[in-house]
Write a protein that holds these residues in place. Structure first.
Motif, mmCIF file in Angstrom:
data_model
loop_
_atom_site.group_PDB
_atom_site.id
_atom_site.type_symbol
_atom_site.label_atom_id
_atom_site.label_comp_id
_atom_site.label_asym_id
_atom_site.label_seq_id
_atom_site.Cartn_x
_atom_site.Cartn_y
_atom_site.Cartn_z
ATOM 1 N N UNK A 91 0.222 71.855 39.788
ATOM 2 C CA UNK A 91 -0.889 70.913 39.571
ATOM 3 C C UNK A 91 -1.451 70.487 40.925
ATOM 4 N N UNK A 92 -2.619 69.851 40.881
ATOM 5 C CA UNK A 92 -3.302 69.465 42.117
ATOM 6 C C UNK A 92 -3.102 68.003 42.505
ATOM 7 N N UNK A 93 -2.457 67.259 41.637
ATOM 8 C CA UNK A 93 -2.190 65.870 41.986
ATOM 9 C C UNK A 93 -1.433 65.147 40.886
ATOM 10 N N UNK A 94 -0.608 64.189 41.278
ATOM 11 C CA UNK A 94 0.184 63.405 40.321
ATOM 12 C C UNK A 94 0.133 61.942 40.754
ATOM 13 N N UNK A 95 -0.147 61.077 39.797
ATOM 14 C CA UNK A 95 -0.191 59.643 40.074
ATOM 15 C C UNK A 95 0.915 58.928 39.288
ATOM 16 N N UNK A 96 1.621 58.043 39.979
ATOM 17 C CA UNK A 96 2.601 57.161 39.341
ATOM 18 C C UNK A 96 2.192 55.719 39.623
ATOM 19 N N UNK A 97 2.015 54.938 38.561
ATOM 20 C CA UNK A 97 1.824 53.492 38.693
ATOM 21 C C UNK A 97 3.023 52.854 37.997
ATOM 22 N N UNK A 98 3.987 52.392 38.771
ATOM 23 C CA UNK A 98 5.288 52.016 38.214
ATOM 24 C C UNK A 98 5.367 50.590 37.687
ATOM 25 N N UNK A 99 4.240 49.923 37.589
ATOM 26 C CA UNK A 99 4.242 48.575 37.029
ATOM 27 C C UNK A 99 4.277 48.592 35.513
ATOM 28 N N UNK A 100 4.817 47.521 34.933
ATOM 29 C CA UNK A 100 4.727 47.345 33.483
ATOM 30 C C UNK A 100 3.303 46.920 33.175
ATOM 31 N N UNK A 101 2.682 47.539 32.174
ATOM 32 C CA UNK A 101 1.288 47.220 31.885
ATOM 33 C C UNK A 101 1.164 45.819 31.296
ATOM 34 N N UNK A 102 0.034 45.195 31.548
ATOM 35 C CA UNK A 102 -0.199 43.822 31.072
ATOM 36 C C UNK A 102 -0.024 43.676 29.569
ATOM 37 N N UNK A 103 -0.550 44.604 28.738
ATOM 38 C CA UNK A 103 -0.335 44.444 27.299
ATOM 39 C C UNK A 103 1.143 44.405 26.915
ATOM 40 N N UNK A 104 1.985 45.202 27.590
ATOM 41 C CA UNK A 104 3.416 45.143 27.298
ATOM 42 C C UNK A 104 3.981 43.767 27.628
ATOM 43 N N UNK A 105 3.542 43.224 28.751
ATOM 44 C CA UNK A 105 4.000 41.887 29.134
ATOM 45 C C UNK A 105 3.442 40.819 28.194
ATOM 46 N N UNK A 106 2.196 41.018 27.785
ATOM 47 C CA UNK A 106 1.507 39.996 27.004
ATOM 48 C C UNK A 106 1.875 40.018 25.521
ATOM 49 N N UNK A 107 2.326 41.176 25.015
ATOM 50 C CA UNK A 107 2.741 41.232 23.615
ATOM 51 C C UNK A 107 4.141 40.631 23.507
ATOM 52 N N UNK A 108 4.219 39.428 22.986
ATOM 53 C CA UNK A 108 5.488 38.693 22.961
ATOM 54 C C UNK A 108 6.602 39.501 22.309
ATOM 55 N N UNK A 109 6.262 40.240 21.242
ATOM 56 C CA UNK A 109 7.316 40.934 20.488
ATOM 57 C C UNK A 109 8.013 42.036 21.281
ATOM 58 N N UNK A 110 7.425 42.470 22.393
ATOM 59 C CA UNK A 110 8.066 43.515 23.200
ATOM 60 C C UNK A 110 9.246 42.980 24.013
ATOM 61 N N UNK A 111 9.295 41.657 24.188
ATOM 62 C CA UNK A 111 10.452 41.051 24.845
ATOM 63 C C UNK A 111 10.518 41.263 26.342
ATOM 64 N N UNK A 112 9.383 41.590 26.982
ATOM 65 C CA UNK A 112 9.361 41.746 28.441
ATOM 66 C C UNK A 112 9.123 40.417 29.157
ATOM 67 N N UNK A 113 8.473 39.494 28.460
ATOM 68 C CA UNK A 113 7.980 38.282 29.123
ATOM 69 C C UNK A 113 8.982 37.137 29.048
ATOM 70 N N UNK A 114 9.117 36.427 30.166
ATOM 71 C CA UNK A 114 9.963 35.230 30.176
ATOM 72 C C UNK A 114 9.144 33.979 29.902
#
Length: 307
Positions: A91-114
């Motif tokens: 391939x000609x390029x690969x991108x990694x964005x290793x942050x947790x996405x805001x919707x995952x943090x914002x969706x309470x039921x996912x249990x990521x947010x304190x």
């Protein structure tokens, strides 16, 4: 709504060719993928995500731009194997964005947010068995201490682990805010005034649940192998452990033996296959820091295959 961190810097880092083949290893909600797809009208984008919600949302969003993409609903650790299914070896390029996405943090039921109450979960892939509940309620004190110290760099790791073990003897710790209360009761009051007292512990548990650091080490080896000449890998990290893994992987790939390093002309056989595009990390601009608080710890590193 989710804002992609260092959007312009990351897309620029890939040095996109209109007919190139690119991989967004962390599709999320298609912020980076959308910009890549706009620029590769005759190319193809492969995007990975193990989160079904992200895949469903991003599929619709990307179709509004182009059909030149394939979303693979899998962990990026399987990148090499899954690309092979499409007869893609390079391939000609690969991108990694290793942050947790805001919707995952914002969706309470996912249990990521304190900040919001929910069942302890934190699984990126909802079909996997291990969850934050299992870590918090079943891991022995020494293992919890080690995780909080190594993955969260939490200086009160032992106190917090001890209090968790003591608390769960009476009843399981089932929700995010229950865990926050246990953490708060384990640390000095003055420590709470600096930053949210649960931040580091939640980060550590999330890394453990999703095996994030081991997965990153493995995929970087595969990603380097997948690159065409002039192809680039761009990685955005959000904490020091991730950044160290990327830094050392890139350093090893660009290493020149000390015996020849000082020579006026280094024999080709001793030259590495890769070069660092930026020797120092790239950080978010002041403007982005003001507009997107979640970018504050982001660091971007870029490497290019040269032979």
């Amino acid at each position: 709504m989710h804002k992609s961190v260092m959007l312009n810097e990351a897309v620029k880092a890939l040095n996109l060719k209109e007919n190139g083949i690119y991989v967004d290893a962390t599709l999320g909600y298609a912020g980076h993928s959308s910009e890549i797809l706009k620029r590769i009208r005759r190319g193809c984008l492969f995007a990975f995500d193990q989160d079904n919600n992200a895949v469903e949302y991003s599929n619709k969003k990307l179709k509004e731009i182009s059909d030149n993409f394939i979303i693979i609903n899998d962990n990026f650790v399987n990148m090499k194997k899954r690309l092979k299914e499409y007869n893609i070896d390079k391939v000609d390029g690969i991108l990694f964005d290793l942050g947790v996405s805001s919707p995952q943090l914002d969706e309470a039921e996912r249990g990521f947010s304190y900040h919001q109450d929910a069942k302890l979960d934190m699984r990126m892939n909802k079909s996997q068995k291990l969850s934050a509940y299992d870590v918090v309620n079943n891991y022995p004190k020494e293992k919890l201490t080690k995780i909080f110290l190594e993955y969260g760099e939490e200086k009160y790791s032992r106190n917090i682990a001890s209090k968790i073990v003591k608390y769960r003897k009476d009843k399981p710790i089932e929700t995010t805010l229950e865990l926050v209360d246990v953490i708060k009761s384990s640390i000095p009051a003055k420590y709470m005034k600096l930053k949210h007292p649960a931040r580091k512990v939640f980060q550590a548990i999330r890394i453990e649940v999703n095996n994030e650091l081991d997965v990153l080490k493995k995929v970087l080896i595969d990603a380097l192998d997948l690159l065409n000449v002039e192809g680039r890998i761009a990685v955005i990290t959000f904490h020091s452990l991730e950044d160290k893994i990327v830094k050392y992987a890139f350093r090893d790939a660009t290493y020149i033996d000390k015996k020849v390093r000082g020579l006026p002309v280094i024999p080709d056989s001793f030259l590495p296959n890769f070069k660092l595009v930026n020797k120092d990390v790239i950080s978010p601009t002041e403007e982005e820091l003001e507009n997107n608080n979640r970018s504050r710890s982001a660091k971007l590193r870029i490497i290019e295959r040269i032979k």
